[in-house]
Design an enzyme around this catalytic site. Structure first.
Site, mmCIF file in Angstrom:
data_model
loop_
_atom_site.group_PDB
_atom_site.id
_atom_site.type_symbol
_atom_site.label_atom_id
_atom_site.label_comp_id
_atom_site.label_asym_id
_atom_site.label_seq_id
_atom_site.Cartn_x
_atom_site.Cartn_y
_atom_site.Cartn_z
ATOM 1 N N ILE A 137 0.889 -1.131 0.135
ATOM 2 C CA ILE A 137 0.024 0.002 0.016
ATOM 3 C C ILE A 137 0.882 1.448 -0.076
ATOM 4 O O ILE A 137 0.796 2.273 -0.813
ATOM 5 C CB ILE A 137 -0.846 -0.226 1.197
ATOM 6 C CG1 ILE A 137 -2.024 -1.217 1.069
ATOM 7 C CG2 ILE A 137 -1.806 1.384 1.182
ATOM 8 C CD1 ILE A 137 -2.908 -1.269 2.312
ATOM 9 N N VAL A 165 -12.162 0.407 6.389
ATOM 10 C CA VAL A 165 -13.179 -0.464 5.995
ATOM 11 C C VAL A 165 -13.746 -0.109 4.650
ATOM 12 O O VAL A 165 -13.760 0.945 4.107
ATOM 13 C CB VAL A 165 -14.534 -0.051 6.956
ATOM 14 C CG1 VAL A 165 -15.731 -1.116 6.482
ATOM 15 C CG2 VAL A 165 -14.368 -0.199 8.339
ATOM 16 N N GLU A 195 -4.833 -14.284 2.982
ATOM 17 C CA GLU A 195 -3.747 -14.123 3.972
ATOM 18 C C GLU A 195 -2.850 -15.474 3.597
ATOM 19 O O GLU A 195 -3.282 -16.435 3.015
ATOM 20 C CB GLU A 195 -4.105 -14.236 5.252
ATOM 21 C CG GLU A 195 -5.007 -12.709 5.766
ATOM 22 C CD GLU A 195 -4.227 -11.777 5.553
ATOM 23 O OE1 GLU A 195 -2.992 -11.692 5.865
ATOM 24 O OE2 GLU A 195 -4.854 -10.537 5.296
ATOM 25 N N ASP A 239 -10.928 -10.255 11.175
ATOM 26 C CA ASP A 239 -10.664 -8.851 10.498
ATOM 27 C C ASP A 239 -12.201 -8.216 10.411
ATOM 28 O O ASP A 239 -12.197 -7.006 10.254
ATOM 29 C CB ASP A 239 -9.907 -9.195 9.032
ATOM 30 C CG ASP A 239 -9.642 -7.938 8.479
ATOM 31 O OD1 ASP A 239 -8.837 -7.125 8.756
ATOM 32 O OD2 ASP A 239 -10.337 -7.849 7.443
ATOM 33 N N LYS A 257 -13.833 -4.579 11.702
ATOM 34 C CA LYS A 257 -14.375 -3.498 10.808
ATOM 35 C C LYS A 257 -15.782 -3.191 11.267
ATOM 36 O O LYS A 257 -16.157 -1.991 11.380
ATOM 37 C CB LYS A 257 -14.415 -4.049 9.256
ATOM 38 C CG LYS A 257 -12.859 -4.025 8.734
ATOM 39 C CD LYS A 257 -12.975 -4.707 7.299
ATOM 40 C CE LYS A 257 -11.732 -4.816 6.778
ATOM 41 N NZ LYS A 257 -11.553 -5.599 5.342
HETATM 42 MG MG MG Z 1 -13.642 3.022 3.120
#
Ligand code: MG
Ligand code: ASP
Length: 829
Positions: free
Chosen positions: A486, A620, A678, A689, A693
């Site tokens: 990222i 999210v 993963e 996970d 969220k």
């Molecule tokens: Mg978002």
């Protein structure tokens, strides 16, 4: 008639003296009558001070210094004066140096250098330079004469800082110039008493000489030639975007030069102000540049009219005093008692303590003032003595001096009657976490000063400069940690969008610091985001999170944003500290927001208190608008009844691809091979996970849940939990294949589909495998899309649905990028 004045750097070497001569000759060719004032060669006045100090201390080394000084002048003379005239010029220079030698030898013998002697010593600097330059001009064929200003400027006996007798002086100047047609090269800085004792006009006083001359001769303009492009909007050593002003008023010039921006020696303005003679600051080393015009009413000048500036900018410049100390007289004994301030300032004046600013609130409970740090102790003592009785009686608090403070002032005559100026100043400071300790504005409104902590000076000057002069340009200073998929993509996007943002958003995103798990690098002027790898290798140092945060705080740059693209818990531990330091945070890392509810609230509070942003839209659904939808719904008064979401791209993919012909474990295996899961798919299938969220969404809605409150359905057989490797896990998962197929068949019998859904309803958060029918918005989902539906009082029957790619580096980085843009919109709103 023009008066030209050339400062120390302009006459600092043979090379620059040649430029100066060229400027003078050019005026002569244009038939312009000029008188020229010169300073001593650059640094010479300081050297003369040092030499005489050494001599006064009995240090014989002064002799060497003195001969170096002599050599310096002779080197220049040799380069400027042709052989035929050398003997005459050298002889004169030698005579001057012999006189100086004798004088300093006297200081050495007496071990004493009185102000009177010092003025005579210092006068040699200007006498040498003016003589040399006049001879060089003759060499070039100009008819130039050396004029020792002691013949024309009359002062009192205040040695080192003598006061001019203008009546006598003006007469002398006018008489002298009437009788001398030739070009006069005048010594700046020096003058004499009526008894012909040598005096000086104070350090930097050559400017003053020029303006005394200009006023006496009623010059049409005075040009001060220096080594900068005129009066700048701010000190360019502090503010790299400072630029020079084309025109300012006398008052503004005075306010600016009083405060740090030492382009003009302040007393210079007095004679010209009375005679209304314009003064122009120009750069010897940048001759074509017009410089800054200082005049009575620059707003009416043709320059401004030509620019069609109906209204000139209100703030002309920002100046500062780097170091002041602040003292406060405080106590109940002051309220409504007349005479307190008179006693306070009277006592201070008696001790010769200069007050820089004063403020008193209308409650009359305190009087605060700032002095130079050198005066702080004396000021404190004076106050304690003057108010000893009141202090003993507990009516006044014993005063203390606060140090390490600076003053920043905005200056401009048009600030008068322009509302909103102070608002803009304080917003700029506030948004960057700069606390204002005291404020002073004279009722002339030409100067508004604030006292701040010295460590914030650089940041404050830059933010304020930006707010008033570069409202057309915005900057964001980014500190990025985590250069995985990222982070790397974000840097690429920043590099790609740079030009677009500069052009269309006048926004400059500067990457000031970067770190991956191994190395980190910083640059105050910005790193090249396209070359982060080589930067880390070449200029980087070993990574250390604490050091990174420390550095970021120390750099104290305006509009700083900390971007956390790691998935690390350790990094989130620094968030509170970062926010408290008035640095915004943008992050896709959801660990901070899904920790304890208390920690979540603390971060929200910290951001609010510091007036900065904490943005995490990508927590999210990557860049899908989810968090901001909740905020918008709440802000606009909607009521959220229910949020449902497929919040994991992986789980979305698994159930969208699962059919009764295939085994569920094979689907998982295949997804793992495609890199959709993963490294160990158990992490995805456990649903943790997703739980984090929905927990974050619950908190955003205002429901104070903890992670353990989220009810997560366990779809995995016990053996899966014990599996030690991804392979073992996939093997163990086969035991559940029958179950999954059966659930799918059951759903299909009712024409429904299996979906792994997170739900928030009635303050309860659940994460479950659900069977949804064709009328449900999640029925038609495909691929790895995320989908979130909001059922609210306004969207009751047909919920608001957000759907799209909710994972992957591209969209996540884009979401982080969008948050960065939001931060800049906030900072510059
Ligand atoms: Mg978002
Ligand atoms: N030479 C003197 C000084 O350095 C005067 C001047 O240059 O203005 O202060």
């Amino acid at each position: 008639m023009k008066v030209l004045k050339f400062g120390g750097t302009s006459v600092g070497s043979a090379k620059s003296i040649k430029i100066v001569a060229d400027i003078i000759l050019q005026y002569q060719q244009q038939q312009m009558h000029c008188a020229t004032v010169v300073s001593a060669m650059g640094g010479v006045t300081d050297r003369l001070l040092d030499i005489s100090q050494e001599a006064a201390q009995g240090n014989e080394e002064y002799k060497e210094r003195l001969s170096e000084l002599e050599k310096h002048h002779f080197t220049a003379a040799r380069e400027l004066i042709g052989v035929h005239a050398q003997s005459k010029v050298f002889a004169r220079l030698k005579t001057l140096f012999n006189e100086l030698d004798d004088l300093v030898h006297g200081v050495y013998l007496l071990r004493e250098r009185s102000p009177r002697t010092m003025d005579l010593v210092l006068s040699f600097g200007e006498r040498l330079s003016a003589y040399l330059i006049s001879q060089y001009l003759n060499e070039l064929g100009a008819r130039a004469e050396f004029l020792d200003a002691r013949e024309i400027i009359v002062t009192d006996k205040t040695f080192n800082n003598a006061k001019v007798d203008f009546t006598a002086t003006n007469q002398k100047i006018q008489d002298y110039f009437r009788d001398h047609e030739a070009l006069q090269i005048v010594t700046g800085f020096v003058a004499a008493t009526p008894e012909q004792e040598t005096t000086t006009l104070g350090r930097g006083g050559s400017d003053y000489t020029a303006s005394i001359l200009g006023a006496a001769l009623n010059a049409e303009e005075i040009e001060i030639w220096t080594d900068v492009d005129g009066v700048m909007t701010a000190d360019p050593r502090q503010v790299s975007t400072a630029f020079s002003l084309d025109a300012i008023s006398y008052i503004e010039a005075m306010e600016m030069s009083h405060f740090g921006a030492k382009v003009i020696y302040p007393p210079t303005l007095l004679p010209v102000l009375g005679a209304n003679i314009p003064l122009r600051i120009r750069n010897t080393f940048h001759r074509e540049f017009p410089g800054t015009l200082v005049s009575k009413n620059p707003y009416a000048s043709t320059v401004h009219q030509a620019l069609n500036n109906a209204k000139a900018p209100a703030v002309k410049g920002i100046s500062s005093i780097k170091e002041v100390a602040m003292l406060t007289l405080e106590g109940s004994g002051m309220v409504g008692t007349p005479g307190i301030s008179s006693r306070l300032f009277g006592a201070l004046a008696q001790r010769g303590i200069n007050i820089i600013i004063i403020t008193q609130a209308s409650s009359e409970h305190t009087i605060t003032f700032a002095v130079s740090p050198a005066d702080a102790e004396a000021a404190q003592r004076t106050m304690s003595e003057e108010f000893a009785n009141e202090i003993a009686a507990g009516k006044i608090i014993p005063p203390v001096a606060e140090r390490n403070l600076s003053i920043v002032a905005i200056v401009g005559e048009n600030m008068r009657q322009t509302p909103g100026i102070s608002g803009r100043l304080f917003i700029a400071l506030g948004r960057n976490g700069v606390n204002v300790r005291a404020i002073a504005q004279g009722s002339s409104e030409a100067n508004l000063s604030v006292v701040i902590a010295q460590r914030n000076l650089h940041k404050a000057l830059n933010t304020v400069h930006e707010a008033f002069f570069l409202s057309e340009k915005k900057t964001l200073n980014v500190f990025l940690v985590g250069i995985g998929l990222i982070g790397k993509t974000l840097l690429q996007q920043i590099a790609q969008q740079r030009e677009y943002l500069q052009k269309n958003r006048i926004l400059e995103i500067s990457v000031i610091g970067i770190a991956n798990s191994k190395r980190m690098a910083f640059s105050e002027t910005g790193l090249n985001p396209g070359e982060w790898q080589s930067t880390l290798e070449q200029v980087g140092e070993e990574a250390d999170m604490q050091a990174f945060v420390q550095r970021m705080k120390e750099m104290n740059m305006p509009n700083s944003v900390f971007v956390d693209c790691t998935a690390s818990q350790d990094v989130t531990e620094y968030y509170a500290e970062v926010l408290q330091s008035a640095i915004s945070i943008v992050t896709p890392n959801k660990l901070a927001n899904s920790g304890s509810h208390q920690a979540y609230q603390q971060l929200q509070m910290a951001a609010r208190q510091a007036g900065v942003q904490f943005l995490y839209e990508t927590n999210v659904g990557a860049s899908l608008p989810v968090i901001r939808v909740i905020q918008d719904l709440k802000d606009s008064g909607d009521k959220i009844y229910k949020i449902e979401g497929i919040l994991s791209g992986t789980l979305s993919y698994l159930f969208n691809t699962f059919t009764s012909e295939k085994r569920f474990s094979d689907i998982v295996r295949q997804a793992k091979e495609l890199g959709y899961t993963e490294p160990n798919p158990r992490e995805d299938l456990l649903g943790t996970d997703v739980a984090r969220k929905i927990l974050i969404l619950a908190r955003e809605v205002g429901i104070p849940l903890e992670l353990q409150d989220v009810e997560v359905e366990n779809m995995l057989p016990p053996a899966c939990m014990e599996a030690n490797s991804p392979e073992e896990f996939l093997k163990a998962l086969e035991a559940a294949d029958g179950d999954f197929t059966q659930r799918l068949r059951q759903a299909e019998e009712q024409s429904e589909k299996l979906r792994f859904v997170a739900t928030l309803e009635d303050e309860r958060a659940t994460v479950r495998l659900l069977s949804v029918g064709a009328d449900h918005p999640f029925y038609a989902l495909s691929g790895s899309d995320n989908i979130i539906s909001f059922t609210t009082s306004r969207y009751r029957d047909r919920p608001l649905v957000v759907k799209g790619s909710g994972a992957g580096a591209e969209v996540t980085a884009a979401g982080v990028f969008a948050d960065l843009i939001s931060v800049s919109n906030y900072l510059y709103q």
